[in-house]
Design a protein around this motif. Sequence first.
Motif, PDB file in Angstrom:
ATOM      1  N   TYR A  60      43.073  35.239  36.263  1.00 15.40           N
ATOM      2  CA  TYR A  60      43.224  36.044  37.549  1.00 15.40           C
ATOM      3  C   TYR A  60      44.702  36.829  36.926  1.00 15.40           C
ATOM      4  N   ARG A  61      45.184  38.102  37.201  1.00 17.22           N
ATOM      5  CA  ARG A  61      46.184  38.700  36.768  1.00 17.22           C
ATOM      6  C   ARG A  61      46.646  39.274  38.172  1.00 17.22           C
ATOM      7  N   SER A 110      38.129  45.649  37.000  1.00 16.84           N
ATOM      8  CA  SER A 110      39.212  45.780  36.284  1.00 16.84           C
ATOM      9  C   SER A 110      38.881  46.313  34.921  1.00 16.84           C
ATOM     10  N   VAL A 135      45.605  41.375  42.984  1.00 14.77           N
ATOM     11  CA  VAL A 135      45.150  40.432  42.038  1.00 14.77           C
ATOM     12  C   VAL A 135      43.749  40.883  41.630  1.00 14.77           C
ATOM     13  N   GLU A 136      43.521  40.666  40.191  1.00 17.69           N
ATOM     14  CA  GLU A 136      42.603  41.378  39.458  1.00 17.69           C
ATOM     15  C   GLU A 136      41.970  40.130  38.836  1.00 17.69           C
ATOM     16  N   ALA A 137      40.709  39.935  38.706  1.00 23.54           N
ATOM     17  CA  ALA A 137      39.929  39.041  37.707  1.00 23.54           C
ATOM     18  C   ALA A 137      39.624  39.736  36.391  1.00 23.54           C
ATOM     19  N   SER A 179      37.880  39.342  44.286  1.00 21.63           N
ATOM     20  CA  SER A 179      39.351  39.497  44.533  1.00 21.63           C
ATOM     21  C   SER A 179      39.937  40.919  44.265  1.00 21.63           C
ATOM     22  N   ALA A 211      34.195  37.072  39.807  1.00 22.22           N
ATOM     23  CA  ALA A 211      35.619  37.355  39.551  1.00 22.22           C
ATOM     24  C   ALA A 211      35.943  38.803  40.231  1.00 22.22           C
ATOM     25  N   SER A 266      42.303  43.528  47.046  1.00 20.77           N
ATOM     26  CA  SER A 266      43.539  42.959  47.790  1.00 20.77           C
ATOM     27  C   SER A 266      43.995  43.802  48.995  1.00 20.77           C
ATOM     28  N   MET A 288      35.318  30.048  37.952  1.00 25.08           N
ATOM     29  CA  MET A 288      35.189  31.597  38.416  1.00 25.08           C
ATOM     30  C   MET A 288      34.058  32.032  38.841  1.00 25.08           C
TER      31      MET A 288
END
Length: 494
Positions: A124-125, A31, A110-112, A12, A9, A15, A89
């Motif tokens: 993912y946010r 994150s 993008v954050e997992a 990403s 996760a 980015s 994931m």
Amino acid sequence: MRPLAIASAVLSFASTALCAEKSNLTTPLTSKLILPSTFKPVQNFQNANLVHIISLEKGYPKESINVVIENIASTAQDEYFLPFTSQQMATIGALEVKDRKNPDGALFQVEAVEFDPESDTQFYRISLPTPLAPKAQQTLGITFSYLSALTPLPATIAQADKQYLVYTFSAYCQSAYVTLKQKTEVKFPSVVVPEYTIIPGTKGEAESPQKQGSKFTYGSFGEVPAGAVEPVKVRYEFTKPLIHVSELERDIEVSHWGGNVAFEERYTMTNRAANLSKQFSRVEWASAQYYNPPTTAVRELKFPLKVGSLDPYFTDVIGNVSTSRFRSNKREANLEIKPRYPVFGGWNYPFRVGWNADLKKYLRKLKTGEGYVLNVPFLEGPKQPEGMEYEHITLRVILPEGAENVQYSTTVPLVSASTSLHRTFMDTTGRTALTLTAINIVDDLRDRELIVTYDYPFLAGFRKPIVIFISTLSLFAAAWGIGSLDVKIKSKRS
């Protein structure tokens, strides 16, 4: 599953926007948002229209989601959640999001998010660069791939048999929000698809899929609630190898004095294709090469290098491998290698390749100060029609001794970055080495840039010549001192 899923996760987190604005080594790569197992995204959005495209044309599935999102809340919103299962994931790679109407724009952050292990759904946010006003719409282009997601069926085949792969997905695109209209397109490498799931039509609509050559279309579907799934399994012909690199170690060594940049790549490669049901026959293999039939074995690998590359080499655990060819001119530089043996399904082949290049093609000095900018590809490697997947990549950029204030920027998602000292012949303190780590990368990211900036003081460039001079002088002084010693044996006088 939890440690593996969290590690994947993190893939990403860095980015393009994050790398461009915060590219120093102190940037956190994890994150800070931890979601409980009961978390459900607030229904601030709805998907007005969604097209889900699954490409099975390579040895790994690549998926694209083009979706028109609409803010149905009363206030502006800037966080859109994308759900995946824990298994997905663990194998997802290179998830990227951009504005579909502005394909040349920067990627969205993008954050997992971390998750509670009791929940099988993770997220993912996606952070929108500009909050979306109420009732406003925006078109997102979401792309990602899965590693080790294709399964040969049958798992064992004869040496000359054709191979069939199985892939399972949902005809309804996974979404945390209500979708008003959607369809799923599946692109196969050929028209040979002997088995696939059929979804009956409703309300007078035709059943799915609709076939058009090697493309199947599931839908279009009407309104679908959040979290809905419709399992689909397809089995299709793919008589090519499934090249999986479990470990790639890539070194880039910069020499200011030599005006050279040296590349070396060490591969641990596996073919994930169907295993042989009988013992390998060298006679059958040699006779088949006259008409060159499709095969699941890895016969050769082609490296399209940068123009100006020279002095390539190809070795494996036994030693030098002579079955290679290098073609170089003003327009291209291609290295073609053949493994010592054809690599069939389930077989491994560790090897290394390397080459040199003119440093001027990759390095430039800043007009002011003592700074330099190095621009190299993050990943080169073979370019195969069936594609390649990389589970773990360690890239090490070895800078000249005395380099300092090292910064980097790349659009390849990273999981870690660090600096250290690398000691080689005639070094004093050691060379500065930047080490970057990425996981779950596919060859679609080939040739993406890695930009490294660093300061190299003027006096640091003379460190090695001074060391060589002092060492040589000390050697001569030691030789003179030893030569001046009187070692003769003299007799005693009475």
